[in-house]
Design an enzyme around this catalytic site. Sequence first.
Site, PDB file in Angstrom:
ATOM      1  N   LYS A  50       7.826  11.308   9.115  1.00  8.76           N
ATOM      2  CA  LYS A  50       6.905  12.437   9.296  1.00  8.76           C
ATOM      3  C   LYS A  50       6.430  12.497  10.749  1.00  8.76           C
ATOM      4  CE  LYS A  50       2.455  14.185   7.914  1.00  8.76           C
ATOM      5  NZ  LYS A  50       1.230  13.990   7.141  1.00  8.76           N
ATOM      6  N   ARG A  79       3.371   9.421   1.459  1.00  6.05           N
ATOM      7  CA  ARG A  79       3.611   8.921   0.093  1.00  6.05           C
ATOM      8  C   ARG A  79       3.668  10.049  -0.933  1.00  6.05           C
ATOM      9  NH1 ARG A  79      -1.011   7.523   2.443  1.00  6.05           N
ATOM     10  NH2 ARG A  79      -3.018   8.163   1.577  1.00  6.05           N
ATOM     11  N   LYS A 102      -0.871  -1.809  13.348  1.00 11.76           N
ATOM     12  CA  LYS A 102       0.188  -1.177  14.158  1.00 11.76           C
ATOM     13  C   LYS A 102      -0.135  -1.350  15.642  1.00 11.76           C
ATOM     14  CE  LYS A 102       1.404   2.702  11.162  1.00 11.76           C
ATOM     15  NZ  LYS A 102       1.346   4.138  11.025  1.00 11.76           N
TER      16      LYS A 102
END
Length: 532
Positions: free
Chosen positions: A209, A270, A498
């Site tokens: 995405k 998701r 991250k």
Amino acid sequence: MTNKTYGPKTLAWGKLEKKASLLSSTNIASLFVGDPGREKTFSREVEGFYFDFSKQHFDAECLTYLLSLAEQTNVETGIKDLLSGKHVNNTEDRPAMHTALRRPVHTELLINKKNIMPSVKREHEKMRLIIDKLHSGQLKGYTGQTITDVVNIGIGGSYIGPLMTTEALFEYKTTDVKVHFVSSVGGAELSNVLDHIDADKTLFVVCSKSFETPETLINAQVARDWLYSVGGNSAIEAQFVGVSSNSSAMDRFGIVAENRLFLWDWVGGRYSIWSSIGFTLALTIGWERFEDFLSGGREMDEHFLMTPMDENLPVLLALIGVWNRNFLNISNHAILPYHDRLKFLPAYLQQLEMESNGKSIRRNGDLVQCDTCPIIWGELGTNAQHSFYQLLHQGTERTSIDFFLPVFSDVTTSKHHDIVKANCLAQIWALAEGDSKNHSAAAHQHCSGNRPSSLLIFEKLDPKTLGKLIALYEHKVYVQGIIWDVNSFDQWGVELGKFLATDMQRILSQDQLDDSSPALQQVIAKLRQWKA
Ligand code: F6P
């Protein structure tokens, strides 16, 4: 948000706490004895599912209070808000419109005063065109060879959705094109796949995405270099498809315009299997069956919107989950499918539920005052019977469970599936009632039972049923998010890790240790020492 619309502040919450305390002196077996019609009270047959929740540790009064909880937390309004495109994702100030992807395309749905349905139609048609070309053999590799293999590169929702659904509906495949999945950045998955494919006969589908996820980009770059080394730019142009909301990043990567499939910011990772992220599924089962899958999701949306709370499957599933989590204090919930093709369902629901509702902050920024998402885990039922069911039956930790059982299986001989069915039912009964009817004298053999579970039966695992099943759990998660007052559509918790990973990469690649903590410096020094 007023107090009235937050679970722990409602009247019903207090009543449920009292009920839980009263019911602690009972067990599931005794509730059956006290209520001969229990299996009728606690089962529903809707939308092709038979849902049996009679083996939950609660009674009719509890269900009434749980339904009041739904009313007092304004679940009905929340459902309308979701489906009409209100900004239910408040931290990112946008709607969560995955349901638009399975709506009839001729209907109108306004987001920021713009009808989004034409763009949904356009992207589905674009995906269909590529898939039709693959099926008909018109889509060729750079040397003119027909494509025989497709590699999905993506992670999280851009991986587990395509993987779970493609495996679940494998019996419905309409093509000999093989699909492969690469997600981990460990390298082994990718090299395993590259070892087994022909460079001039393989299409890579990069699903991301954001098109910024490092794991996906590294795998995609390695795949691109591998292909480029044999076929140069013409190979990349012919054999790379991208699915993303980031068109310019796809462009920079080298994906040509006709191979770029677009995703909108209002579809969460998701929740994205209904979009072009579902490329491998649509390719495997063909477009008509992919449409059946979409229509299953749509029918569950209609059920969710139109059905009174007491008959509303996602609402009931959510309320049972809230009961187990918040009132029986059960901290973990197992997903146990009795069908081989659902082997990735536990992992799929793990991301769906835990990434959506694994939160501690309310929508208004306050700390929550109740537990939220339990730990979701699971495995194929028959395999798990020979590993962790020991703990389910006799462990100190109580687990709530969802069992999944199709009546027919396309996979196996009827003999296999009869055994599967017998095992599933035996486990449900053993967990609920224990060995009260076959009492064992030895303490170490004793199974106390009283382990709550629900059973979802459906005729067979076809595209429409799978669509319904996924939408059912999406909506269950949303209802729980309303009651716990958390935003089910963001995932800020994954960002810190991250960010730190990028920092660690920099530290690890330098010769000098920087000013990080002594504990970290010690680990890094050890890594360097052993590497030398
Ligand atoms: O890190 C979590 C996450 O953002 C998931 O929500 C998402 O499914 C996954 O990473 C992959 O993200 P993307 O599709 O942007 O590569």
